[in-house]
Design a protein around this motif. Structure first.
Motif, PDB file in Angstrom:
ATOM      1  N   TRP A  27       9.591 -29.749 -10.660  1.00  0.00           N
ATOM      2  CA  TRP A  27       9.427 -29.876  -9.220  1.00  0.00           C
ATOM      3  C   TRP A  27       7.949 -29.731  -8.885  1.00  0.00           C
ATOM      4  N   GLU A  28       7.421 -30.683  -8.154  1.00  0.00           N
ATOM      5  CA  GLU A  28       6.016 -30.665  -7.751  1.00  0.00           C
ATOM      6  C   GLU A  28       5.906 -30.074  -6.353  1.00  0.00           C
ATOM      7  N   PHE A  29       4.949 -29.192  -6.153  1.00  0.00           N
ATOM      8  CA  PHE A  29       4.748 -28.583  -4.843  1.00  0.00           C
ATOM      9  C   PHE A  29       3.271 -28.586  -4.500  1.00  0.00           C
ATOM     10  N   ASP A  30       2.983 -28.488  -3.185  1.00  0.00           N
ATOM     11  CA  ASP A  30       1.614 -28.564  -2.679  1.00  0.00           C
ATOM     12  C   ASP A  30       0.973 -27.202  -2.480  1.00  0.00           C
ATOM     13  N   ARG A  31       1.786 -26.216  -2.194  1.00  0.00           N
ATOM     14  CA  ARG A  31       1.269 -24.911  -1.794  1.00  0.00           C
ATOM     15  C   ARG A  31       2.261 -23.821  -2.173  1.00  0.00           C
ATOM     16  N   ILE A  32       1.709 -22.628  -2.387  1.00  0.00           N
ATOM     17  CA  ILE A  32       2.523 -21.435  -2.587  1.00  0.00           C
ATOM     18  C   ILE A  32       2.308 -20.528  -1.384  1.00  0.00           C
ATOM     19  N   ILE A  33       3.402 -20.046  -0.834  1.00  0.00           N
ATOM     20  CA  ILE A  33       3.339 -19.032   0.218  1.00  0.00           C
ATOM     21  C   ILE A  33       3.952 -17.768  -0.354  1.00  0.00           C
ATOM     22  N   CYS A  34       3.173 -16.704  -0.367  1.00  0.00           N
ATOM     23  CA  CYS A  34       3.724 -15.435  -0.844  1.00  0.00           C
ATOM     24  C   CYS A  34       4.060 -14.551   0.347  1.00  0.00           C
ATOM     25  N   PRO A  53      -3.068 -23.987  -3.883  1.00  0.00           N
ATOM     26  CA  PRO A  53      -3.556 -23.063  -2.856  1.00  0.00           C
ATOM     27  C   PRO A  53      -2.476 -22.045  -2.476  1.00  0.00           C
ATOM     28  N   LEU A  54      -2.955 -20.862  -2.128  1.00  0.00           N
ATOM     29  CA  LEU A  54      -2.080 -19.753  -1.780  1.00  0.00           C
ATOM     30  C   LEU A  54      -2.204 -19.439  -0.300  1.00  0.00           C
ATOM     31  N   ASP A  81      -7.096 -23.564   4.002  1.00  0.00           N
ATOM     32  CA  ASP A  81      -7.225 -24.966   4.374  1.00  0.00           C
ATOM     33  C   ASP A  81      -6.197 -25.287   5.461  1.00  0.00           C
ATOM     34  N   PRO A  82      -6.446 -26.309   6.266  1.00  0.00           N
ATOM     35  CA  PRO A  82      -5.618 -26.542   7.452  1.00  0.00           C
ATOM     36  C   PRO A  82      -4.242 -27.162   7.199  1.00  0.00           C
ATOM     37  N   SER A  83      -4.039 -27.795   6.067  1.00  0.00           N
ATOM     38  CA  SER A  83      -2.789 -28.513   5.822  1.00  0.00           C
ATOM     39  C   SER A  83      -1.807 -27.674   5.014  1.00  0.00           C
ATOM     40  N   MET A  84      -0.590 -27.562   5.514  1.00  0.00           N
ATOM     41  CA  MET A  84       0.451 -26.831   4.796  1.00  0.00           C
ATOM     42  C   MET A  84       0.946 -27.625   3.597  1.00  0.00           C
ATOM     43  N   GLY A  85       1.070 -28.940   3.770  1.00  0.00           N
ATOM     44  CA  GLY A  85       1.644 -29.769   2.719  1.00  0.00           C
ATOM     45  C   GLY A  85       3.122 -29.986   2.984  1.00  0.00           C
ATOM     46  N   THR A 105      12.204 -18.645   5.636  1.00  0.00           N
ATOM     47  CA  THR A 105      12.266 -20.087   5.394  1.00  0.00           C
ATOM     48  C   THR A 105      12.609 -20.835   6.685  1.00  0.00           C
ATOM     49  N   VAL A 106      13.480 -20.280   7.503  1.00  0.00           N
ATOM     50  CA  VAL A 106      13.783 -20.881   8.810  1.00  0.00           C
ATOM     51  C   VAL A 106      12.527 -20.872   9.678  1.00  0.00           C
ATOM     52  N   TRP A 107      11.826 -19.741   9.718  1.00  0.00           N
ATOM     53  CA  TRP A 107      10.596 -19.581  10.506  1.00  0.00           C
ATOM     54  C   TRP A 107       9.559 -20.619  10.071  1.00  0.00           C
ATOM     55  N   LEU A 108       9.382 -20.790   8.761  1.00  0.00           N
ATOM     56  CA  LEU A 108       8.402 -21.751   8.244  1.00  0.00           C
ATOM     57  C   LEU A 108       8.748 -23.184   8.629  1.00  0.00           C
ATOM     58  N   ARG A 109       9.998 -23.545   8.497  1.00  0.00           N
ATOM     59  CA  ARG A 109      10.413 -24.912   8.845  1.00  0.00           C
ATOM     60  C   ARG A 109      10.238 -25.182  10.341  1.00  0.00           C
ATOM     61  N   ASP A 110      10.490 -24.165  11.165  1.00  0.00           N
ATOM     62  CA  ASP A 110      10.299 -24.324  12.616  1.00  0.00           C
ATOM     63  C   ASP A 110       8.825 -24.481  12.969  1.00  0.00           C
ATOM     64  N   LEU A 111       7.973 -23.693  12.341  1.00  0.00           N
ATOM     65  CA  LEU A 111       6.547 -23.686  12.663  1.00  0.00           C
ATOM     66  C   LEU A 111       5.792 -24.857  12.036  1.00  0.00           C
ATOM     67  N   TYR A 112       6.257 -25.325  10.891  1.00  0.00           N
ATOM     68  CA  TYR A 112       5.568 -26.395  10.153  1.00  0.00           C
ATOM     69  C   TYR A 112       6.540 -27.562   9.892  1.00  0.00           C
ATOM     70  N   PRO A 113       6.712 -28.440  10.861  1.00  0.00           N
ATOM     71  CA  PRO A 113       7.652 -29.561  10.686  1.00  0.00           C
ATOM     72  C   PRO A 113       7.259 -30.515   9.558  1.00  0.00           C
ATOM     73  N   GLU A 114       6.001 -30.441   9.089  1.00  0.00           N
ATOM     74  CA  GLU A 114       5.584 -31.302   7.975  1.00  0.00           C
ATOM     75  C   GLU A 114       6.208 -30.884   6.646  1.00  0.00           C
TER      76      GLU A 114
END
Length: 165
Positions: A27-34, A53-54, A81-85, A105-114
């Motif tokens: 699985w390829e991903f753009d960013r890690i959120i800890c 990026p973290l 950086d400005p882009s969540m990915g 995960t719900v909070w992230l999806r609501d805040l970052y529709p990308e």
């Protein structure tokens, strides 16, 4: 098993096993959120291994004891950086009740529709969790309390440390 005591070596080996599992999934991903605090070290190491990026999101449902309280999620994510990915890996140390991972995960999806795809990774997955992470190293059917090596600082203060030196 009432308690699980983890050494630094076991802790680091577990993070490496988690990295291996994620890599082998292809699985390829753009960013890690800890999720801070417990996921800080996990996220930092995975960010270094995968060269991704973290970002840091503070979330907490525990105080200084074993009592779970109300979940608090920070109002912002810290990232350089400005882009969540569009593909994001959310990491924490463990999933206990599952509330923290589920709500963040719900909070992230609501805040970052990308965000098109979001997966979660933890070291320890307890059987009592209502949330099943995408990646985990150890499934714990007996739901032990986990003592991580850095927790010695939970009941430590600078004055005590200075007196000991």
């Amino acid at each position: 098993m009432l308690d699980l005591h983890v050494s630094w070596d076991e802790y680091h080996q577990s993070i490496e096993l988690l990295a291996k599992q994620i890599y082998q999934s292809q699985w390829e991903f753009d960013r890690i959120i800890c999720l801070a605090r417990g996921g800080l070290r996990v996220g930092d190491i995975l960010s270094r291994i995968f060269k991704k990026p973290l970002a840091i999101l503070a979330a907490s449902s525990y105080g200084g004891d074993r009592e779970r309280g109300k979940l608090s999620i920070a109002s912002q994510i810290t990232m350089t950086d400005p882009s969540m990915g569009s593909r994001v890996l959310v990491v924490d140390d463990l999933v206990d009740s599952g509330v923290t991972l589920q709500q963040t995960t719900v909070w992230l999806r609501d805040l970052y529709p990308e965000i098109e795809e979001l997966k979660t990774a933890v070291i320890w997955y307890k059987a009592c969790s209502l949330y099943i992470p995408d990646y985990y190293v150890s499934y714990l059917p007996s739901n032990p309390w986990i003592h991580q090596p850095f927790e010695k600082y939970d009941n430590f203060d600078i004055l005590t440390m200075l007196k000991q030196r």
